[in-house]
Scaffold this motif. Structure first.
Motif, PDB file in Angstrom:
ATOM      1  N   ARG A  14       0.854  -1.191   0.000  1.00 51.29           N
ATOM      2  CA  ARG A  14       0.000   0.000   0.000  1.00 51.29           C
ATOM      3  C   ARG A  14       0.888   1.238   0.000  1.00 51.29           C
ATOM      4  NH1 ARG A  14      -5.210  -1.452  -1.146  1.00 51.29           N
ATOM      5  NH2 ARG A  14      -5.881  -3.169   0.181  1.00 51.29           N
ATOM      6  N   GLY A  15       0.415   2.281  -0.603  1.00 45.49           N
ATOM      7  CA  GLY A  15       1.159   3.534  -0.629  1.00 45.49           C
ATOM      8  C   GLY A  15       0.195   4.700  -0.666  1.00 45.49           C
ATOM      9  N   ALA A  16       0.716   5.903  -0.629  1.00 46.80           N
ATOM     10  CA  ALA A  16      -0.119   7.096  -0.718  1.00 46.80           C
ATOM     11  C   ALA A  16       0.758   8.318  -0.950  1.00 46.80           C
ATOM     12  CB  ALA A  16      -0.935   7.289   0.564  1.00 46.80           C
ATOM     13  N   THR A  17       0.163   9.317  -1.594  1.00 46.53           N
ATOM     14  CA  THR A  17       0.837  10.599  -1.772  1.00 46.53           C
ATOM     15  C   THR A  17      -0.121  11.731  -1.427  1.00 46.53           C
ATOM     16  OG1 THR A  17       0.222  10.735  -4.110  1.00 46.53           O
ATOM     17  CG2 THR A  17       2.412   9.820  -3.608  1.00 46.53           C
ATOM     18  N   LEU A  18       0.472  12.858  -1.137  1.00 49.01           N
ATOM     19  CA  LEU A  18      -0.257  14.088  -0.881  1.00 49.01           C
ATOM     20  C   LEU A  18       0.383  15.155  -1.777  1.00 49.01           C
ATOM     21  CD1 LEU A  18      -2.500  15.125   1.049  1.00 49.01           C
ATOM     22  CD2 LEU A  18      -0.656  15.836   2.586  1.00 49.01           C
ATOM     23  N   SER A  19      -0.350  15.591  -2.789  1.00 50.97           N
ATOM     24  CA  SER A  19       0.167  16.616  -3.700  1.00 50.97           C
ATOM     25  C   SER A  19      -0.321  17.981  -3.244  1.00 50.97           C
ATOM     26  CB  SER A  19      -0.306  16.352  -5.128  1.00 50.97           C
ATOM     27  OG  SER A  19       0.227  15.141  -5.598  1.00 50.97           O
ATOM     28  N   LEU A  20       0.608  18.901  -3.123  1.00 45.47           N
ATOM     29  CA  LEU A  20       0.311  20.261  -2.667  1.00 45.47           C
ATOM     30  C   LEU A  20       0.624  21.245  -3.786  1.00 45.47           C
ATOM     31  CD1 LEU A  20       2.138  20.083   0.793  1.00 45.47           C
ATOM     32  CD2 LEU A  20      -0.250  19.490   0.277  1.00 45.47           C
ATOM     33  N   GLU A  21      -0.298  22.155  -4.039  1.00 43.03           N
ATOM     34  CA  GLU A  21      -0.064  23.219  -5.003  1.00 43.03           C
ATOM     35  C   GLU A  21      -0.549  24.520  -4.396  1.00 43.03           C
ATOM     36  OE1 GLU A  21      -1.777  22.483  -8.852  1.00 43.03           O
ATOM     37  OE2 GLU A  21      -1.268  20.349  -8.751  1.00 43.03           O
ATOM     38  N   GLY A  22       0.120  25.594  -4.754  1.00 38.78           N
ATOM     39  CA  GLY A  22      -0.299  26.875  -4.225  1.00 38.78           C
ATOM     40  C   GLY A  22       0.510  28.014  -4.792  1.00 38.78           C
ATOM     41  N   GLN A  23       0.543  29.082  -4.028  1.00 37.46           N
ATOM     42  CA  GLN A  23       1.271  30.280  -4.403  1.00 37.46           C
ATOM     43  C   GLN A  23       2.522  30.409  -3.548  1.00 37.46           C
ATOM     44  OE1 GLN A  23      -1.856  32.971  -3.455  1.00 37.46           O
ATOM     45  NE2 GLN A  23      -2.818  32.804  -5.464  1.00 37.46           N
ATOM     46  N   GLN A  26       7.748  25.516 -10.224  1.00 43.64           N
ATOM     47  CA  GLN A  26       7.423  26.868  -9.804  1.00 43.64           C
ATOM     48  C   GLN A  26       7.458  27.740 -11.041  1.00 43.64           C
ATOM     49  OE1 GLN A  26      10.174  28.200  -6.830  1.00 43.64           O
ATOM     50  NE2 GLN A  26       9.623  26.610  -5.387  1.00 43.64           N
ATOM     51  N   GLY A  27       6.586  28.717 -11.083  1.00 50.94           N
ATOM     52  CA  GLY A  27       6.613  29.612 -12.230  1.00 50.94           C
ATOM     53  C   GLY A  27       5.347  30.422 -12.331  1.00 50.94           C
ATOM     54  N   GLY A  28       5.186  31.083 -13.455  1.00 54.26           N
ATOM     55  CA  GLY A  28       4.010  31.887 -13.697  1.00 54.26           C
ATOM     56  C   GLY A  28       4.205  32.765 -14.916  1.00 54.26           C
ATOM     57  N   ALA A  29       3.109  33.287 -15.408  1.00 52.15           N
ATOM     58  CA  ALA A  29       3.135  34.165 -16.579  1.00 52.15           C
ATOM     59  C   ALA A  29       3.018  35.622 -16.129  1.00 52.15           C
ATOM     60  CB  ALA A  29       1.996  33.790 -17.522  1.00 52.15           C
ATOM     61  N   THR A  30       2.976  36.510 -17.090  1.00 53.93           N
ATOM     62  CA  THR A  30       3.005  37.945 -16.854  1.00 53.93           C
ATOM     63  C   THR A  30       2.035  38.419 -15.778  1.00 53.93           C
ATOM     64  OG1 THR A  30       3.665  38.295 -19.141  1.00 53.93           O
ATOM     65  CG2 THR A  30       2.765  40.197 -17.975  1.00 53.93           C
ATOM     66  N   ASN A  31       0.788  38.035 -15.847  1.00 56.55           N
ATOM     67  CA  ASN A  31      -0.224  38.532 -14.923  1.00 56.55           C
ATOM     68  C   ASN A  31      -0.664  37.486 -13.914  1.00 56.55           C
ATOM     69  OD1 ASN A  31      -0.370  41.176 -16.012  1.00 56.55           O
ATOM     70  ND2 ASN A  31      -1.520  40.356 -17.737  1.00 56.55           N
ATOM     71  N   GLU A  32       0.261  36.654 -13.487  1.00 58.80           N
ATOM     72  CA  GLU A  32      -0.037  35.596 -12.522  1.00 58.80           C
ATOM     73  C   GLU A  32       0.875  35.728 -11.310  1.00 58.80           C
ATOM     74  OE1 GLU A  32      -1.265  32.081 -15.659  1.00 58.80           O
ATOM     75  OE2 GLU A  32       0.738  32.081 -14.823  1.00 58.80           O
ATOM     76  N   LYS A  33       0.503  35.078 -10.239  1.00 59.94           N
ATOM     77  CA  LYS A  33       1.369  34.949  -9.074  1.00 59.94           C
ATOM     78  C   LYS A  33       2.251  33.721  -9.285  1.00 59.94           C
ATOM     79  CE  LYS A  33      -0.241  38.373  -6.700  1.00 59.94           C
ATOM     80  NZ  LYS A  33       0.609  39.508  -6.370  1.00 59.94           N
ATOM     81  N   THR A  34       3.419  33.691  -8.657  1.00 59.25           N
ATOM     82  CA  THR A  34       4.331  32.558  -8.801  1.00 59.25           C
ATOM     83  C   THR A  34       3.761  31.339  -8.086  1.00 59.25           C
ATOM     84  OG1 THR A  34       6.223  34.032  -8.956  1.00 59.25           O
ATOM     85  CG2 THR A  34       6.685  31.751  -8.343  1.00 59.25           C
ATOM     86  N   SER A  35       3.794  30.214  -8.778  1.00 57.38           N
ATOM     87  CA  SER A  35       3.254  28.973  -8.214  1.00 57.38           C
ATOM     88  C   SER A  35       4.310  28.260  -7.374  1.00 57.38           C
ATOM     89  CB  SER A  35       2.776  28.050  -9.336  1.00 57.38           C
ATOM     90  OG  SER A  35       3.872  27.652 -10.148  1.00 57.38           O
ATOM     91  N   TRP A  36       3.831  27.369  -6.538  1.00 56.33           N
ATOM     92  CA  TRP A  36       4.679  26.536  -5.672  1.00 56.33           C
ATOM     93  C   TRP A  36       3.999  25.171  -5.561  1.00 56.33           C
ATOM     94  CZ3 TRP A  36       3.717  23.785  -1.256  1.00 56.33           C
ATOM     95  CH2 TRP A  36       4.822  23.325  -0.549  1.00 56.33           C
ATOM     96  N   SER A  37       4.787  24.082  -5.548  1.00 48.59           N
ATOM     97  CA  SER A  37       4.177  22.757  -5.413  1.00 48.59           C
ATOM     98  C   SER A  37       5.182  21.748  -4.894  1.00 48.59           C
ATOM     99  CB  SER A  37       3.591  22.282  -6.743  1.00 48.59           C
ATOM    100  OG  SER A  37       4.601  22.134  -7.725  1.00 48.59           O
ATOM    101  N   ALA A  38       4.636  20.665  -4.333  1.00 48.69           N
ATOM    102  CA  ALA A  38       5.449  19.559  -3.836  1.00 48.69           C
ATOM    103  C   ALA A  38       4.556  18.321  -3.734  1.00 48.69           C
ATOM    104  CB  ALA A  38       6.040  19.887  -2.465  1.00 48.69           C
ATOM    105  N   THR A  39       5.174  17.150  -3.829  1.00 47.58           N
ATOM    106  CA  THR A  39       4.452  15.892  -3.628  1.00 47.58           C
ATOM    107  C   THR A  39       5.098  15.153  -2.477  1.00 47.58           C
ATOM    108  OG1 THR A  39       3.839  15.750  -5.952  1.00 47.58           O
ATOM    109  CG2 THR A  39       3.735  13.705  -4.667  1.00 47.58           C
ATOM    110  N   ILE A  40       4.290  14.817  -1.490  1.00 50.06           N
ATOM    111  CA  ILE A  40       4.759  14.110  -0.301  1.00 50.06           C
ATOM    112  C   ILE A  40       4.353  12.650  -0.438  1.00 50.06           C
ATOM    113  CG2 ILE A  40       4.488  13.940   2.205  1.00 50.06           C
ATOM    114  CD1 ILE A  40       4.021  17.045   2.100  1.00 50.06           C
ATOM    115  N   THR A  41       5.316  11.743  -0.258  1.00 47.18           N
ATOM    116  CA  THR A  41       5.072  10.308  -0.412  1.00 47.18           C
ATOM    117  C   THR A  41       5.218   9.619   0.932  1.00 47.18           C
ATOM    118  OG1 THR A  41       5.893  10.374  -2.679  1.00 47.18           O
ATOM    119  CG2 THR A  41       5.811   8.208  -1.611  1.00 47.18           C
ATOM    120  N   ARG A  42       4.163   8.942   1.345  1.00 49.43           N
ATOM    121  CA  ARG A  42       4.155   8.236   2.634  1.00 49.43           C
ATOM    122  C   ARG A  42       5.126   7.060   2.604  1.00 49.43           C
ATOM    123  NH1 ARG A  42      -1.154   5.520   3.653  1.00 49.43           N
ATOM    124  NH2 ARG A  42      -0.067   3.669   2.963  1.00 49.43           N
TER     125      ARG A  42
END
Length: 155
Positions: A64-73, A127-143
Motif C-alpha cells: 500500500r502507498g499514498a501521496t499528498l500533492s500540494l499546489e499553491g502560491q 514553480q513559475g508563472g506568466a506575466t499577470n499571474e502569481k508565482t506557483s509553488w508545489s510539492a508531492t509528499i510520499t508516505r
C-alpha cells in the motif's frame, strides 16, 4: 433524514511539517490552493489468477502507498522577504538524501479532531508563472510505512 450531511470545503485542509531540528515544532504550509490525497499511489499487486478462477481476474494487494500533492502560491513575508516557513522547510527537505530524506508531515481538515501523520519523503514541484499571474509553488509528499494519527491539541 435527507440533507443532514454536507460536503466540506476544500479550503479547510491544513498541512504541517515537523522541523527535524526542533522536534515537536510543526510548521504550517501557507498559500495552498490545491491539495490532492492519492491513497492508491505506489500500490503493488500480485496476480493470483489461476485455472480455478474460472476466467475471472484475481489479485492480492502486496503493498500500500499514498501521496499528498500540494499546489499553491509561493509566499513571502512582506517585510523580510523570507519565504513562508513551511514552504521553505519543504524546499530544504527536498534536498536531503538517504536516511536524511524522511521527515514527518501531518494533515487534516479543520472539521476533524485527528491529524493524519506520515513519515514521508518529498519531491519538489514546478514553480513559475506568466506575466499577470502569481508565482506557483508545489510539492508531492510520499508516505513511507503505515500512517498514524494524533489528536488535535485542545480539540
Amino acid at each position: 433524514m435527507a440533507g443532514t450531511t454536507r460536503p466540506i470545503d476544500a479550503r479547510g485542509w491544513i498541512v504541517e511539517v515537523e522541523d527535524a531540528a526542533a522536534e515537536g515544532t510543526w510548521l504550517p504550509v501557507a498559500g495552498l490552493t490545491t491539495i490532492t490525497h492519492n491513497p492508491g499511489e505506489n500500490e503493488e499487486t500480485a496476480d493470483t489468477t489461476s485455472f480455478d478462477s474460472e476466467g475471472f481476474y484475481e489479485q492480492d494487494v502486496m503493498q500500500r502507498g499514498a501521496t499528498l500533492s500540494l499546489e499553491g502560491q509561493y509566499r513571502v513575508d512582506k517585510t523580510t522577504k523570507a519565504q513562508d516557513a513551511g514552504q521553505a522547510y519543504i524546499g530544504e527537505w527536498a534536498q536531503r538524501l538517504g536516511m536524511d530524506s524522511r521527515n514527518l508531515v501531518r494533515w487534516r481538515h479543520e472539521s476533524q479532531t485527528q491529524w493524519v501523520v506520515w513519515d514521508a519523503t518529498v519531491t519538489p514541484g514546478e514553480q513559475g508563472g506568466a506575466t499577470n499571474e502569481k508565482t506557483s509553488w508545489s510539492a508531492t509528499i510520499t508516505r513511507c510505512g503505515a500512517p498514524t494519527t494524533e489528536a488535535v491539541a485542545g480539540g
